[in-house]
Motif scaffolding. Structure first.
Motif, PDB file in Angstrom:
ATOM      1  N   ASN A 371      33.419  39.959  18.240  1.00 45.86           N
ATOM      2  CA  ASN A 371      33.417  41.187  19.030  1.00 45.86           C
ATOM      3  C   ASN A 371      32.231  42.078  18.764  1.00 45.86           C
ATOM      4  O   ASN A 371      32.157  43.190  19.254  1.00 45.86           O
ATOM      5  CB  ASN A 371      34.694  41.990  18.748  1.00 45.86           C
ATOM      6  N   PRO A 377      31.256  39.749  23.598  1.00 47.65           N
ATOM      7  CA  PRO A 377      32.461  40.410  24.091  1.00 47.65           C
ATOM      8  C   PRO A 377      32.824  39.988  25.504  1.00 47.65           C
ATOM      9  O   PRO A 377      32.020  40.039  26.409  1.00 47.65           O
ATOM     10  CB  PRO A 377      32.104  41.898  24.041  1.00 47.65           C
ATOM     11  N   PRO A 379      34.868  40.577  29.026  1.00 48.63           N
ATOM     12  CA  PRO A 379      35.466  41.700  29.751  1.00 48.63           C
ATOM     13  C   PRO A 379      36.986  41.627  29.721  1.00 48.63           C
ATOM     14  O   PRO A 379      37.553  40.542  29.746  1.00 48.63           O
ATOM     15  CB  PRO A 379      34.935  41.522  31.174  1.00 48.63           C
ATOM     16  N   LYS A 389      37.081  46.066  35.084  1.00 46.26           N
ATOM     17  CA  LYS A 389      36.878  45.450  33.775  1.00 46.26           C
ATOM     18  C   LYS A 389      36.181  46.457  32.875  1.00 46.26           C
ATOM     19  O   LYS A 389      35.403  47.286  33.348  1.00 46.26           O
ATOM     20  CB  LYS A 389      36.032  44.177  33.917  1.00 46.26           C
ATOM     21  N   HIS A 391      34.563  47.457  28.683  1.00 41.54           N
ATOM     22  CA  HIS A 391      34.043  47.033  27.383  1.00 41.54           C
ATOM     23  C   HIS A 391      34.449  48.081  26.357  1.00 41.54           C
ATOM     24  O   HIS A 391      34.233  49.276  26.556  1.00 41.54           O
ATOM     25  CB  HIS A 391      32.510  46.932  27.434  1.00 41.54           C
ATOM     26  N   ASP A 397      27.033  49.619  18.849  1.00 39.44           N
ATOM     27  CA  ASP A 397      26.721  49.351  20.250  1.00 39.44           C
ATOM     28  C   ASP A 397      25.878  50.473  20.848  1.00 39.44           C
ATOM     29  O   ASP A 397      26.075  51.655  20.552  1.00 39.44           O
ATOM     30  CB  ASP A 397      28.006  49.229  21.074  1.00 39.44           C
ATOM     31  N   ILE A 402      25.023  46.804  25.656  1.00 37.17           N
ATOM     32  CA  ILE A 402      26.129  46.468  26.557  1.00 37.17           C
ATOM     33  C   ILE A 402      25.602  45.978  27.906  1.00 37.17           C
ATOM     34  O   ILE A 402      26.110  45.012  28.483  1.00 37.17           O
ATOM     35  CB  ILE A 402      27.057  47.684  26.742  1.00 37.17           C
ATOM     36  N   TYR A 406      26.441  41.780  30.005  1.00 38.43           N
ATOM     37  CA  TYR A 406      27.099  41.439  31.265  1.00 38.43           C
ATOM     38  C   TYR A 406      26.078  41.288  32.397  1.00 38.43           C
ATOM     39  O   TYR A 406      25.078  42.012  32.460  1.00 38.43           O
ATOM     40  CB  TYR A 406      28.119  42.520  31.626  1.00 38.43           C
ATOM     41  N   LYS A 430      36.270  53.107  25.917  1.00 38.14           N
ATOM     42  CA  LYS A 430      36.403  52.006  26.853  1.00 38.14           C
ATOM     43  C   LYS A 430      35.544  52.311  28.073  1.00 38.14           C
ATOM     44  O   LYS A 430      35.804  53.259  28.805  1.00 38.14           O
ATOM     45  CB  LYS A 430      37.868  51.818  27.268  1.00 38.14           C
ATOM     46  N   ILE A 433      32.864  48.426  33.278  1.00 43.14           N
ATOM     47  CA  ILE A 433      31.639  47.646  33.467  1.00 43.14           C
ATOM     48  C   ILE A 433      31.613  46.934  34.816  1.00 43.14           C
ATOM     49  O   ILE A 433      30.660  46.237  35.132  1.00 43.14           O
ATOM     50  CB  ILE A 433      31.450  46.645  32.305  1.00 43.14           C
TER      51      ILE A 433
END
Length: 435
Positions: A371, A377, A379, A389, A391, A397, A402, A406, A430, A433
Motif C-alpha cells: 500500500n 495501490p 482503487p 473510486k 485513494h 504520498d 498519486i 492511476y 480519501k 480518483i
C-alpha cells in the motif's frame, strides 16, 4: 548583589582574567572574542544561566571520556557551542545530538541511526565518538584551534583556507578564508570557557540546576522488542523521565531483533527490575509491536527490510520514472538522498532501498509494502455505491505520486475532483480518483 545587576568588565580586565586560565587549548583573545563574551554575560544572560543549570549533569560524562583519551579537559565546552547541551538537538543541516554529528560522520565513528534509534542522541556514545573525531582532527592539523574549526566545517574547508592564505598555520592567520560560521565558532568556544569560569564575577548564578532531573543511573540489557511506556507503567516510572535518560530511543520502543541494548534506569530500581525481569520483559514485548512495525515500513525514507542499490541518473530520467522502476515512492528517494526538490542531474548517484528478492522469508515485507509503493495501490469502490473510486492517502504520498499511480489522472484533476485549493494532503484522507 541584585539578581539583575550586570557588572562592568573592561577589555583589559577580561584579557587579564583569560591569561590566568590554566588550559591545554589556546585561548587567544581579541575584539571578536570580547564581543561573544559580552553576548553571553550581558545580552543573553538567560541563555547562559540555562547552560549553567545543565553542566553538572553533562560535564562529568565529557570529562571522563576526555580523560580516557588523554585530551584537554576544556574541550568539554565545545558541546555547548554545538548544541546548548540538548541531547536531542537537530540542526537545519540534520546534525544531531550533543555533539551535532551528521549521519555520515556519525556512522564513521560507530553511531548508528535508524527509524527506532539514533545513537547520536546518546550522551555517552556520542561523547566517545566526538573525542575520537577531535583526536583524529588534531592529529591531522597538529593544532587545537584548527581541529575545532575542522570539527565545524570539515577538514577539506580548513585545508582550502590554509591554501588560500598562502599556507599559514594558525586559525587567526587563515581566519578570513574560512566559512563565515566557522569564523565565529572558535571565538564562541573561547568566550564560553571564560564566561563559565568567571560566571560569579559577572553576577551569573542559577537558582536550580538540572542535575536533579537526572537520577543516579544503572543499566539493564535488553535483547528483544521492548515497549518503553509499558515498562514504565509497571514500575510507576514517568515515561518522560525514562526518555530523558535514554534520548536515543526515538519511537518509544526498541525494535524486534535488538541485541544487548543498555537501557539506563534509576539505580534505586535496579534490584526490583532484576527480581521481576521476566514478567516486565514479557509485558513490554506485547504492546504496540504491529503498529510500530507498520509505521517503520511506511514512513517516508524507511529502509526497514530493504536492500540498498545505487542508481546512476541517465539522460531523460525524472524521479517519477525512477520511483516506478524500483517500486518505491518519490518521497522515499528524496528522503534517502536529502533532496529538497525533484531536480536531479545526469550522472548523479541515488541511493535507493528496494525490497529483497521475493521468497518465503520476505513475502510479508512485500505484502506490508503493497500500500505504500509508487505503483501498487488499487482503487477502492466507494461504499456509498456511487461508482466513484478513491485513494486512501498513505504516509509520504504527494499528489504527484498519486497522479502517477492511476491512468489518465493529473494533479489538477485530483484537485478538481476533491475541491482542493492547495497540494497539501494528509495521511488517511480519501481522495476521489475517478468520477
Amino acid at each position: 548583589m541584585p539578581y539583575d545587576y550586570i557588572p562592568d568588565a573592561s577589555y583589559d580586565l577580561v584579557e587579564d582574567r583569560i591569561s590566568c586560565i590554566e588550559t591545554d587549548v589556546p585561548l587567544n583573545y581579541n575584539e571578536r572574542v570580547k564581543a561573544f563574551i559580552d553576548y553571553f554575560t550581558v545580552r543573553d544572560r538567560n541563555y547562559t544561566r540555562s547552560i549553567m543549570s545543565k553542566v553538572d549533569h553533562f560535564f562529568p560524562i565529557f570529562e571522563e571520556a576526555l580523560a580516557r583519551y588523554d585530551m584537554p579537559d576544556d574541550l568539554k565546552y565545545l558541546s555547548i557551542i554545538e548544541s546548548g547541551l540538548v541531547p536531542n538537538a537537530v540542526s537545519p543541516a540534520s546534525a544531531v545530538g550533543l555533539w551535532q554529528f551528521v549521519s555520515y560522520t556519525g556512522k564513521m565513528y560507530g553511531l548508528s541511526n535508524d527509524w527506532y534509534l539514533d545513537e547520536r542522541m546518546d550522551p555517552y556514545e556520542a561523547t566517545d565518538a566526538a573525542c575520537r573525531h577531535l583526536r583524529d582532527l588534531h592529529r591531522m592539523f597538529g593544532d587545537w584551534e584548527l581541529a575545532l574549526a575542522a570539527y565545524n566545517c570539515g577538514p577539506g574547508n580548513v585545508r582550502k583556507a590554509i591554501r588560500r592564505s598562502g599556507y599559514k598555520k594558525t586559525f587567526w592567520e587563515i581566519y578570513r578564508y574560512l566559512p563565515r560560521e566557522t569564523r565565529s565558532y572558535v571565538p564562541q568556544f573561547v568566550a564560553m570557557i571564560y564566561t563559565l569560569k568567571y560566571a560569579p564575577e559577572h553576577n551569573l548564578f542559577v537558582d536550580e540546576r538540572e542535575y536533579h532531573r537526572y537520577p543516579v543511573t544503572d543499566t539493564i540489557t535488553v535483547s528483544q522488542y521492548f515497549h518503553l511506556e509499558t515498562f514504565c507503567n509497571q514500575l510507576g516510572l514517568c515515561l518522560d523521565d525514562m526518555l530523558r535518560l535514554n534520548p536515543q530511543i526515538k519511537r518509544g520502543a526498541l525494535p524486534e531483533g535488538t541485541k544487548d541494548f543498555g537501557l539506563r534506569i534509576p539505580s534505586d530500581l535496579k534490584e526490583e527490575i532484576v527480581m521481576n525481569r521476566a514478567f516486565l520483559m514479557d509485558t513490554a514485548s506485547k504492546v504496540g509491536k504491529d503498529e510500530l512495525i507498520y509505521l517503520s515500513r511506511n514512513m517516508p525514507g524507511s529502509t526497514y527490510g530493504r536492500e540498498r542499490v545505487v542508481y546512476r541518473v541517465n539522460s531523460g530520467d525524472v524521479l517519477g520514472t525512477i520511483a516506478q522502476r524500483h517500486n518505491v515512492r518519490i518521497s522515499d528517494i528524496k528522503e534517502w538522498n536529502n533532496l529538497n526538490s525533484n531536480l536531479i542531474r545526469v550522472g548523479q548517484r541515488l541511493n535507493i532501498w528496494v525490497l529483497p528478492t521475493y521468497n518465503s522469508s520476505t513475502k510479508d515485507l512485500y505484502l506490508s509494502s503493497a500500500n505504500t509503493t509508487a505503483a501498487s495501490p488499487a482503487p477502492k469502490v466507494d461504499p456509498n455505491s456511487t461508482g466513484q473510486k478513491f485513494h486512501t492517502v498513505q504516509y509520504g504520498d504527494t499528489l504527484w505520486d498519486i497522479a502517477n499511480i492511476y491512468a489518465n489522472l493529473s494533479i489538477e484533476k485530483i484537485k478538481q475532483l476533491n475541491n482542493l485549493s492547495s497540494n497539501v494532503i494528509k495521511p488517511g484522507m480519501k481522495l476521489i480518483i475517478s468520477e
